[in-house]
Design an enzyme around this catalytic site. Structure first.
Site, PDB file in Angstrom:
ATOM      1  N   LEU C 243       0.985  -1.281  -0.130  1.00  0.00           N
ATOM      2  CA  LEU C 243      -0.018  -0.097   0.042  1.00  0.00           C
ATOM      3  C   LEU C 243       0.892   1.260   0.179  1.00  0.00           C
ATOM      4  CD1 LEU C 243      -2.902   1.044   0.253  1.00  0.00           C
ATOM      5  CD2 LEU C 243      -2.271   1.318   2.668  1.00  0.00           C
ATOM      6  N   ASP C 244       0.727   2.206  -1.080  1.00  0.00           N
ATOM      7  CA  ASP C 244       1.501   3.383  -1.220  1.00  0.00           C
ATOM      8  C   ASP C 244       2.923   3.199  -0.998  1.00  0.00           C
ATOM      9  OD1 ASP C 244      -1.114   4.594  -0.936  1.00  0.00           O
ATOM     10  OD2 ASP C 244      -0.951   5.011   1.171  1.00  0.00           O
TER      11      ASP C 244
END
Lengths: 299, 299, 299, 299
Positions: C243-244
């Site tokens: 994530l990210d």
């Protein structure tokens, strides 16, 4: 006249139903702030935001903008203005006191380059530009479809320098019919007559595609390319009768380099023009701009 | 002449003892890159950095800068140049091939405003500006103490427009004595004669305290203040005989607003001038700048 | 399948009808550039733009992007690829050679925040984003009207974490039907499954509303406000299963101060998100991005 | 103790010999501004600059900074403070009223990286940083020559985590001897004990070489390089006992790309660190900073 205020603007009006803005401009002298804040205090006003600015002692001018909330402001507005009169006289003020809920009506003038128009419509649709867009006027048909897709009235008024007078007569009639407060020249490429400009003092905002005072006049990107600058810019300003010489509202720039062609500069320029114009228009709509000696104070 | 190269510069020279830079400028045509890279390949050169640029087809010029490592470069340098000759002739090239270890010698000219001089000395001392500072010249005594604290020779040559000729004779003698490659005008507020400029083509870098072409000439901050701009800038450029019209090397800006006085603009301007000049000088020292039609290509 | 390519894209294709792009990635070694440029020269290719990058000696990787024109490229494309095979083998290259006229097909995924979608549509309509937008998918109905006003297919696929699997099956079917090359998550606030991501390696671009790695995860503006930062930012990046944490393509920031509320940060954030996403998407569409060790090389 | 105030600071003191600064922090309620401005008016004070800020209604805090001129301020200062007492009590204010002529005394702590120290000395010497630099402390000898060339006292106090207690005792004695108001950690790379920090609440400014909260802790440039960010930054902040978690004063960034090595990031970082620290220190010296809930209000 049918109103084109959209939902986002309605929400804003509800949220600001008791918000007011007081703008003041007077010779600097002791006691101004004290008197004004006492007045607001007495009238149950809660200060939300306050800005002031004094020019240097030789010039000696004082400017102030106060945003405040006061219960039942719409009912009391007229009375407040009457009460403020004696303070205003005492300090020799030029001033306005308005409800923030009185959303300004805007006309957008454009031509064939539509990026600035698109930005304004996009920001308006997102609720980031609080205005009632009355109409869009263009000397070309290019933007009709776009404007009408937003359910806004579009007027095509062909123009050239020989029929300027007649064109402006039509435009002025529309501005009156739609009760327009602000005219935005969103890359409108036509020169306005002194009469037209004089009829709307500091009510016309233009975007110039250079960082003024560099590249005043036509073809700034071509000239920027030829000069070999490393930054290109854009400037939003109030229109006066000196071409590109009106009070500057906002400016910004972007880095360019030797690889960028004139077309690249134009492309990059569009991005800067969009944001510089949108910021300038927002500040005007929020009564954040005061003009003093051909300069803007941005509160 | 005693050399003032400091330790940081010595480290640089050791680290780049086999590094070379090839700069090329010729009419665009097929096969240039192919021939050049084959030549370097044959000579055991490892390409570290390579940049090229072709102007538009009407102009049809090709520019290239290659930084490479090659074993025992200092011994082979002369031979490489001889070998490259036939390629250069084939493509009608203007070109240079230099060792990155041949550090340029710089003269700094300044006057009473010392922030640019201080920045250059600071960057030089930090090892971020690789040059041999030969001497500092000023028409005032203000910077003597500063310059001598860095163990650098300082020459005070009073100047005014009536004795310009004699002043420049002294300066030219010093530039020759110290074998200077680059002259940096670090807010030297004197105009140079056409003869002086002609003797150093694209070897003199000036800092102008505005974003050119806005506010060419004197007092740019005062004029920026009066025009009410929202950005102020600075420009480093090569000096030619058209005042402030030479090829722009680098520009930058800072945001200002209505509260900033002329003095504030000057103060903020100093920060921009420092960095814009230092970047321009660095690029020149690294042979990253090529001038073409009064514009710089920055590789 | 009906094609939604608009006029601006058609003009682009006509203008680039003989333009190709060669992307190369291989271990660094002498002779690569020389071989590649000789190959292009032999095939009458005129180099328009050329970029290369070598990682440090320990890593020893070489990357190159060349944009070129070659007469009758569409007819010769296949043959050129076959001819290049032996060079590619010799240097152990990963490579692609494509026609710039082969415009990529894009799917836009969005949710309730529409500013990024609006920007992409606006840039596409202006001819500044060269792609064939195949369809827009959202888990809400909010953007239907907007999308359909551009004559683009809109698909409403409600989504939540319990039905993620079924939702993605529908999405995958659409992506296949429309032959999509690039998926843009324009503030699509749903997490994709590892299977979905794995099926589109470096073909999904997301916009995160902070300058990563600061404020990974949810509510970055609230957290930025609480931390009291003086800059807020946005990041466009390729989506991976962390994530990210995928390769960052582009970032930008804006200055904020103590007066800005969380809502102000969100509002200002929108402007940055719009431009940072649009730039990232453009670079991908122009084959300017190469991923190496979770970083992007932007040519 | 000998004073190290230089000429520029003396000029400043002369120019501001009647200037005062009033800082206020209290629960928001009607009548504050009105009372304060009446008080100043009664005391012949002319407001030069005024800033105020109210937090959101839930928090309900009011902050104000007024810069004013009042004839014979140094003689009346004490009396003014006494008079203001009743207003302060009425509104439950935390407040200070100081003469702008009371220049703060600064200690600079540094280590081996000297760019921040150099910048502060340069700005101080130019008259752009108004303070009395009392002394420079370092755990290394590297900066002795530089510091002494400015005729400032230098103290070399070797340090490591085993002798932290003794080191800080020496430092505290010096801070007392030189009557220091502000400690600037100009890349001082040592951790301070909770006791040391507690003894100087919001009197220690540090520069961190990343845009916090990204890359808290050691080696931010190496980690920025590995993450592949497109912007690097720096942050000046007040030191509290949570590492890199104190109130942020100022931040800025620079653009980087895939070609930049860790060393390049460090080099570019120096430029940002210098200006971000200098701005933060200036604002503190001008009493422009108020800390509220681990955030700074910058007036």
């Amino acid at each position: 006249m049918k109103s084109y205020i959209q939902e986002q603007v309605q929400n804003y009006k509800e949220k600001h139903k008791n918000s007011g803005r007081l703008l003041i401009n007077c010779p600097d002298q002791p006691g101004i702030v004290s008197s004004v804040t006492q007045f607001l205090h007495k009238n149950e006003a809660n200060i939300i935001e306050s800005n002031q600015y004094t020019t240097d002692p030789q010039d000696g001018k004082f400017f102030m903008r106060i945003e405040f909330d006061s219960p039942r402001l719409p009912e009391k507005e007229e009375e407040l203005r009457k009460d403020f009169h004696s303070i205003a006289e005492q300090f020799d003020m030029t001033w306005t006191l308005k409800g923030a809920y009185d959303v300004k009506k805007t006309a957008i003038f454009c031509s064939k380059e539509l990026h600035c128009l698109r930005e304004l419509l996009l920001e308006w649709q997102s609720g980031d530009l609080i205005t009632d867009i009355g109409l869009v006027v263009s000397n070309h048909e290019d933007c009709r479809e776009l404007v009408e897709s937003f359910n806004l009235p579009f007027y095509h008024i062909p123009s050239n320098k020989d029929i300027r007078k007649q064109v402006e007569e039509k435009q002025l009639a529309l501005l009156e019919e739609y009760e327009i407060d602000l005219i935005v020249l969103a890359r409108y490429m036509q020169i306005l007559t002194p009469e037209f400009v004089a009829a709307h003092p500091f009510k016309i905002i233009n975007i110039h595609h250079s960082f003024l005072p560099a590249f005043i006049g036509a073809n700034p990107h071509k000239r920027a390319y030829e000069r070999g600058v490393k930054l290109i810019g854009a400037t939003s300003h109030y229109v006066t009768n000196d071409l590109d010489e009106g009070p500057i509202i906002e400016q910004d720039i972007m880095r360019v380099d030797h690889r960028d062609s004139i077309d690249d500069l134009k492309k990059m320029g569009r991005t800067i023009e969009r944001s510089v114009l949108a910021r300038g228009v927002k500040w005007h709509l929020e009564d954040r701009l005061i003009v003093h000696e051909n300069k803007t104070i941005v509160f």
